[in-house]
Design an enzyme around this catalytic site. Structure first.
Site, short mmCIF file in Angstrom:
data_model
loop_
_atom_site.label_atom_id
_atom_site.label_comp_id
_atom_site.label_asym_id
_atom_site.label_seq_id
_atom_site.Cartn_x
_atom_site.Cartn_y
_atom_site.Cartn_z
N ASN A 111 -13.74 9.91 -0.76
CA ASN A 111 -14.42 8.87 -1.53
C ASN A 111 -14.13 7.54 -0.84
O ASN A 111 -12.97 7.15 -0.71
CB ASN A 111 -13.91 8.82 -2.97
CG ASN A 111 -14.24 10.07 -3.74
OD1 ASN A 111 -15.32 10.62 -3.62
ND2 ASN A 111 -13.30 10.54 -4.55
N GLN B 290 -9.16 13.57 0.65
CA GLN B 290 -8.37 14.49 -0.15
C GLN B 290 -8.77 15.94 0.15
O GLN B 290 -9.85 16.20 0.68
CB GLN B 290 -8.58 14.22 -1.65
CG GLN B 290 -8.13 12.85 -2.10
CD GLN B 290 -8.26 12.68 -3.60
OE1 GLN B 290 -7.70 13.46 -4.38
NE2 GLN B 290 -9.02 11.68 -4.03
N SER C 120 -9.41 4.07 -5.24
CA SER C 120 -8.47 3.06 -5.72
C SER C 120 -7.68 2.40 -4.60
O SER C 120 -6.98 1.41 -4.85
CB SER C 120 -7.50 3.68 -6.74
OG SER C 120 -6.78 4.75 -6.14
N CYS D 240 0.84 -1.20 0.00
CA CYS D 240 0.00 0.00 0.00
C CYS D 240 0.87 1.25 0.00
O CYS D 240 1.71 1.44 0.88
CB CYS D 240 -0.91 0.01 1.23
SG CYS D 240 -1.81 1.56 1.48
N HIS E 44 -8.45 7.29 3.99
CA HIS E 44 -7.88 8.57 3.57
C HIS E 44 -8.93 9.43 2.87
O HIS E 44 -9.97 8.94 2.43
CB HIS E 44 -6.68 8.37 2.64
CG HIS E 44 -7.06 7.94 1.24
ND1 HIS E 44 -7.45 6.66 0.94
CD2 HIS E 44 -7.08 8.63 0.07
CE1 HIS E 44 -7.72 6.56 -0.35
NE2 HIS E 44 -7.51 7.75 -0.91
N CYS F 210 0.49 3.44 3.29
CA CYS F 210 0.86 2.94 4.61
C CYS F 210 2.15 3.57 5.12
O CYS F 210 3.03 3.97 4.35
CB CYS F 210 1.01 1.42 4.58
SG CYS F 210 -0.55 0.52 4.85
N HIS G 206 -6.99 2.06 2.05
CA HIS G 206 -6.41 2.71 3.23
C HIS G 206 -7.26 3.92 3.60
O HIS G 206 -7.63 4.70 2.73
CB HIS G 206 -4.97 3.15 2.94
CG HIS G 206 -4.22 3.56 4.17
ND1 HIS G 206 -3.27 2.76 4.77
CD2 HIS G 206 -4.27 4.69 4.91
CE1 HIS G 206 -2.77 3.39 5.83
NE2 HIS G 206 -3.37 4.56 5.93
N HIS H 135 -4.08 0.40 8.32
CA HIS H 135 -4.64 0.13 6.99
C HIS H 135 -6.01 -0.52 7.07
O HIS H 135 -6.81 -0.42 6.11
CB HIS H 135 -3.66 -0.78 6.23
CG HIS H 135 -4.06 -1.10 4.82
ND1 HIS H 135 -3.85 -0.24 3.77
CD2 HIS H 135 -4.67 -2.20 4.30
CE1 HIS H 135 -4.29 -0.79 2.64
NE2 HIS H 135 -4.80 -1.98 2.94
#
Length: 349
Positions: A156, A171, A164, A53, A169, A56, A167, A116
């Site tokens: 998202n 933006q 995609s 990943c 996260h 990570c 993990h 993760h």
């Protein structure tokens, strides 16, 4: 003899005052035999750390940059951002059918945790509060840049939302222009404020609390509800109970309260179909263009696509793309279903 209108049975349109748009509601369509295309929503046990990943802690990203051995939240500039922080000398056309303008900005990735395997509803209140604090810090930092006029914070979640990497996260896109949807919202908020000297969402929230039927959950500082004009089946909007133009003004208590309601909402989502619930979510708040914005009132949208179970997704196609948004299940039905769900994660029972 005319039939007496029943919003639970008869098609009707609802007005969205935030965007000056309408949505078609067709509750009778819930009885149709075809219930929608089934989508594969995969849910797997993920490791705490994935050596493959790129998000990570300690791993190397595609451009060769190595992540630090971070714990908690970690922010970095997107290696393949949609915007570039480059000053452009432009003297092209500003009007006509082929109008274009350069756009300058910064894209950042916010890793919510070094773990993760987690998603927001599985994180502790303190961990989510840390994410909120990072959002606040990033808003202040990016918004202070002279050429940045709007800071869009979003997430998202889930592969069917185009994410995609599983993990945890989100933006941040900070740019020189005010984006189209935000500008439409601002125009509506400003028109209402100039007329009533109160924010649109102050008055709307007051009426929703009185009605009660679309409220999902609330705490001292925030209310989560299914908007009267919601487009997505289980759409939720979180609204600050006190007028706040943006996240910069949040107190310690408000940050904790915001974290609490995010965890509450996302937990209910996961419990709805007992799956890691996909969605796109984001914060709408005042621009950072240096102008006063008394019309703005902080809110956060959640747009989840799942319709009747973990495999059936709502598509915005055909009529929705060419005419206006449309939904079958009413916002009141959605709110009742979500309101009656437990706020304790189904995996932790």
């Amino acid at each position: 003899m005319n039939t007496l209108f029943d919003p639970k049975k008869h098609p009707h349109r609802r007005y969205n005052p935030l965007l000056n748009e309408w949505i078609l509601v067709s509750p009778q369509r819930a009885d149709r035999p075809w219930q929608g295309q089934k989508e594969k929503v995969t849910e797997e046990n993920r490791p705490v750390h994935d050596p493959d990943c790129y998000l990570c802690s300690g791993n190397t990203r595609a451009n060769g940059t190595q992540n630090p051995l971070y714990t908690g939240s970690y922010v970095f500039n997107n290696d393949f951002g949609a915007l570039l922080n480059t000053e452009i000398d432009f003297s092209g056309e500003h009007s006509g059918f082929f109008t274009l303008l350069p756009e300058r900005g910064i894209n950042r990735v916010v890793c919510f945790s070094e773990d993760h395997s987690l998603t927001l509803p599985e994180m502790s209140l303190e961990q989510i509060k840390n994410v909120v604090e990072v959002w606040q810090e990033q808003f202040n930092e990016l918004g202070a840049l002279e050429y940045i006029n709007y800071v869009q914070i979003f997430e998202n979640k889930g592969s069917i939302m185009g994410c995609s990497n599983p993990h945890p996260h989100g933006q941040i896109w900070a740019q020189s222009s005010i984006p189209t949807m935000v500008q439409k919202t601002q125009d509506q908020l400003k028109f209402y404020f100039e007329k009533h000297k109160r924010t649109l969402l102050e008055d709307y929230l007051e009426q929703e609390i009185k009605a009660g039927e679309r409220i999902v959950t609330e705490n001292e500082y925030f209310t989560a509800l299914v908007p009267f004009w919601a487009s997505w089946p289980y759409e939720i909007m979180i609204v600050s109970r006190q007028k706040r133009e943006n996240i910069a003004g949040f107190s310690e208590e408000e940050k904790e309260s915001f974290a609490e309601i995010i965890r509450n909402v996302t937990t209910r989502y996961d419990n709805l179909f007992e799956t890691s619930f996909p969605y796109s979510a984001g914060i709408h708040q005042s621009p950072t263009d240096g102008s006063p914005h008394p019309e703005w009132h902080f809110h956060m949208h959640f747009y989840p696509p799942l319709l009747r179970n973990a495999e059936i997704k709502k598509f915005m196609v055909g009529y929705e793309m060419l005419a206006e948004p449309q939904r079958d299940i009413t916002p009141e039905q959605s709110a009742e279903i979500l309101r009656n769900l437990p706020a304790i994660h189904y995996k932790k029972k």
